[in-house]
Design an enzyme around this catalytic site. Sequence first.
Site, PDB file in Angstrom:
ATOM      1  N   SER A  17       0.804  -1.227   0.000  1.00 11.00           N
ATOM      2  CA  SER A  17       0.000   0.000   0.000  1.00 11.00           C
ATOM      3  C   SER A  17       0.840   1.282   0.000  1.00 11.00           C
ATOM      4  O   SER A  17       0.508   2.226  -0.727  1.00 11.00           O
ATOM      5  CB  SER A  17      -0.975  -0.004   1.170  1.00 11.00           C
ATOM      6  N   LYS A  66      -9.734  -5.803  10.473  1.00 16.02           N
ATOM      7  CA  LYS A  66     -10.862  -5.228   9.709  1.00 16.02           C
ATOM      8  C   LYS A  66     -12.176  -5.236  10.505  1.00 16.02           C
ATOM      9  O   LYS A  66     -13.019  -4.361  10.306  1.00 16.02           O
ATOM     10  CB  LYS A  66     -11.038  -5.948   8.377  1.00 16.02           C
ATOM     11  N   ASN A  87     -11.986  -1.603   5.645  1.00 14.87           N
ATOM     12  CA  ASN A  87     -10.571  -1.541   5.237  1.00 14.87           C
ATOM     13  C   ASN A  87     -10.101  -0.107   5.034  1.00 14.87           C
ATOM     14  O   ASN A  87      -8.943   0.129   4.724  1.00 14.87           O
ATOM     15  CB  ASN A  87     -10.322  -2.368   3.966  1.00 14.87           C
ATOM     16  N   GLY A 130     -14.213 -13.561   5.651  1.00 10.74           N
ATOM     17  CA  GLY A 130     -14.336 -12.115   5.495  1.00 10.74           C
ATOM     18  C   GLY A 130     -14.123 -11.659   4.056  1.00 10.74           C
ATOM     19  O   GLY A 130     -14.834 -10.774   3.571  1.00 10.74           O
ATOM     20  N   ARG A 152     -16.045 -25.008   2.367  1.00 11.95           N
ATOM     21  CA  ARG A 152     -15.687 -26.265   3.018  1.00 11.95           C
ATOM     22  C   ARG A 152     -16.591 -26.486   4.219  1.00 11.95           C
ATOM     23  O   ARG A 152     -17.160 -27.557   4.392  1.00 11.95           O
ATOM     24  CB  ARG A 152     -14.212 -26.137   3.437  1.00 11.95           C
ATOM     25  N   THR A 153     -16.736 -25.459   5.069  1.00  8.96           N
ATOM     26  CA  THR A 153     -17.679 -25.525   6.183  1.00  8.96           C
ATOM     27  C   THR A 153     -19.013 -25.001   5.650  1.00  8.96           C
ATOM     28  O   THR A 153     -19.225 -23.798   5.511  1.00  8.96           O
ATOM     29  CB  THR A 153     -17.191 -24.639   7.354  1.00  8.96           C
ATOM     30  N   LYS A 156     -21.272 -21.935   6.938  1.00  7.59           N
ATOM     31  CA  LYS A 156     -20.883 -20.530   6.721  1.00  7.59           C
ATOM     32  C   LYS A 156     -21.382 -20.033   5.363  1.00  7.59           C
ATOM     33  O   LYS A 156     -21.757 -18.869   5.213  1.00  7.59           O
ATOM     34  CB  LYS A 156     -19.359 -20.380   6.818  1.00  7.59           C
ATOM     35  N   MET A 215      -8.243 -14.131  -5.691  1.00  5.85           N
ATOM     36  CA  MET A 215      -8.034 -12.872  -4.973  1.00  5.85           C
ATOM     37  C   MET A 215      -6.620 -12.777  -4.397  1.00  5.85           C
ATOM     38  O   MET A 215      -6.179 -11.701  -4.013  1.00  5.85           O
ATOM     39  CB  MET A 215      -9.099 -12.704  -3.885  1.00  5.85           C
ATOM     40  N   GLY A 239      -4.964 -11.462  -7.925  1.00  9.43           N
ATOM     41  CA  GLY A 239      -5.535 -10.369  -7.145  1.00  9.43           C
ATOM     42  C   GLY A 239      -4.778  -9.049  -7.193  1.00  9.43           C
ATOM     43  O   GLY A 239      -5.115  -8.128  -6.440  1.00  9.43           O
TER      44      GLY A 239
HETATM   45  P1  ATR Z   1     -10.448 -14.252   4.997  1.00  4.72           P
HETATM   46  O1  ATR Z   1     -10.612 -13.024   5.835  1.00  4.72           O
HETATM   47  O2  ATR Z   1      -9.224 -14.264   4.117  1.00  4.72           O
HETATM   48  O3  ATR Z   1     -11.689 -14.591   4.241  1.00  4.72           O
HETATM   49  P2  ATR Z   1     -11.133 -16.305   6.857  1.00  4.72           P
HETATM   50  O4  ATR Z   1     -12.288 -15.487   7.352  1.00  4.72           O
HETATM   51  O5  ATR Z   1     -10.281 -17.047   7.833  1.00  4.72           O
HETATM   52  O6  ATR Z   1     -10.127 -15.426   6.036  1.00  4.72           O
HETATM   53  O7  ATR Z   1     -11.723 -17.338   5.789  1.00  4.72           O
HETATM   54  C1  ATR Z   1     -10.918 -18.225   5.086  1.00  4.72           C
HETATM   55  C2  ATR Z   1     -11.765 -18.938   4.038  1.00  4.72           C
HETATM   56  O8  ATR Z   1     -10.935 -19.793   3.248  1.00  4.72           O
HETATM   57  C3  ATR Z   1     -12.847 -19.830   4.624  1.00  4.72           C
HETATM   58  O9  ATR Z   1     -13.951 -19.842   3.757  1.00  4.72           O
HETATM   59  C4  ATR Z   1     -12.147 -21.191   4.651  1.00  4.72           C
HETATM   60  O10 ATR Z   1     -13.025 -22.294   4.643  1.00  4.72           O
HETATM   61  P3  ATR Z   1     -13.677 -22.805   6.036  1.00  4.72           P
HETATM   62  O11 ATR Z   1     -14.728 -21.813   6.401  1.00  4.72           O
HETATM   63  O12 ATR Z   1     -14.216 -24.137   5.749  1.00  4.72           O
HETATM   64  O13 ATR Z   1     -12.527 -22.825   7.037  1.00  4.72           O
HETATM   65  C5  ATR Z   1     -11.421 -21.117   3.338  1.00  4.72           C
HETATM   66  N1  ATR Z   1     -10.269 -22.029   3.225  1.00  4.72           N
HETATM   67  C6  ATR Z   1      -9.048 -21.911   3.796  1.00  4.72           C
HETATM   68  N2  ATR Z   1      -8.237 -22.910   3.408  1.00  4.72           N
HETATM   69  C7  ATR Z   1      -8.950 -23.678   2.560  1.00  4.72           C
HETATM   70  C8  ATR Z   1      -8.671 -24.872   1.817  1.00  4.72           C
HETATM   71  N3  ATR Z   1      -7.472 -25.474   1.846  1.00  4.72           N
HETATM   72  N4  ATR Z   1      -9.662 -25.385   1.052  1.00  4.72           N
HETATM   73  C9  ATR Z   1     -10.891 -24.792   1.006  1.00  4.72           C
HETATM   74  N5  ATR Z   1     -11.197 -23.678   1.673  1.00  4.72           N
HETATM   75  C10 ATR Z   1     -10.254 -23.121   2.446  1.00  4.72           C
END
Ligand code: ATR
Length: 275
Positions: A17, A66, A87, A130, A152-153, A156, A215, A239
Amino acid sequence: MSDLYAVIGNPVAHSKSPLIHARFARQTGQDIHYEAILAPLDGFVETVVAFRQRGGKGANVTVPFKLEACALSSRLTERAKAAGAVNTLVFEADDILGDNTDGAGLVRDIVVNLGYALGGQRVLLMGAGGAARGVIRPVLEHEPAVLTIANRTRQKADDLQQLFASSGNVVSTAYGDLRGQEFDLVINATSASLHGDLPPQPKGIFAAASLAYDMMYGKGHTPFLQFAQQQGAARLADGIGMLVEQAAESFFLWRGTRPETEPVIEMLRSSLGSP
Ligand code: ATR
């Protein structure tokens, strides 16, 4: 004396930045000084207060502050409310205005720089953290045919779907259920690339003429962009464009003038050795 701005984060040494805003300032003839400030993990608010006392007029906020920046703001823009994160801070006489320029930066990179219209397109957003949340509303404003959120989860993704259901056609899903579906734009908003990982998306999700957008960025293609290339995605983007566009949007908010982003994107791309 130059007007003072900063990016506040932890870590922050790697931040591009200061370089980006210095270029913007030179290009537009604005007299600003922009620095990087490392805030202690438990000392974000104190850092902001001290910076304001030194004459700070505004700040960018990065990982992991953030959400705290959102809580600290006395007023929020609509897009910051939708993102649930801030941000960009603007220090006004009595207020701290909180904005979020990340989603606008992504969409501007896709629509303006890459020339890829989003209206009527099938968009897949991977991730539900986020970073993903911040881009949902700006993407929906362009009225894609559908915005599918995969995570993955699963819960959410479902939560985000409910939050934004009234703003457009939003669907949530598990990665496995993407099998057999095609998308015109696939955005990787997971943090998987940071760890050299690939989200578990199935093969065959890229429609003809599709754009794959990560990104994240780095030297060479991210694992997701390598996968997309092997899978026949027509276009690949990392990104860097989003990074510069979100900065330009902050700069515009602070200074009322919009810098040209293309030369700065090119400069960063060559200094990073990104493709
Ligand atoms: P950010 O602020 O960068 O979004 P975050 O809030 O920690 O960081 O979110 C990370 C995201 O990347 C989540 O959607 C996470 O999936 P989970 O909610 O299941 O944890 C996803 N993520 C991270 N590593 C991953 C991987 N190896 N495969 C798939 N999704 C992944």
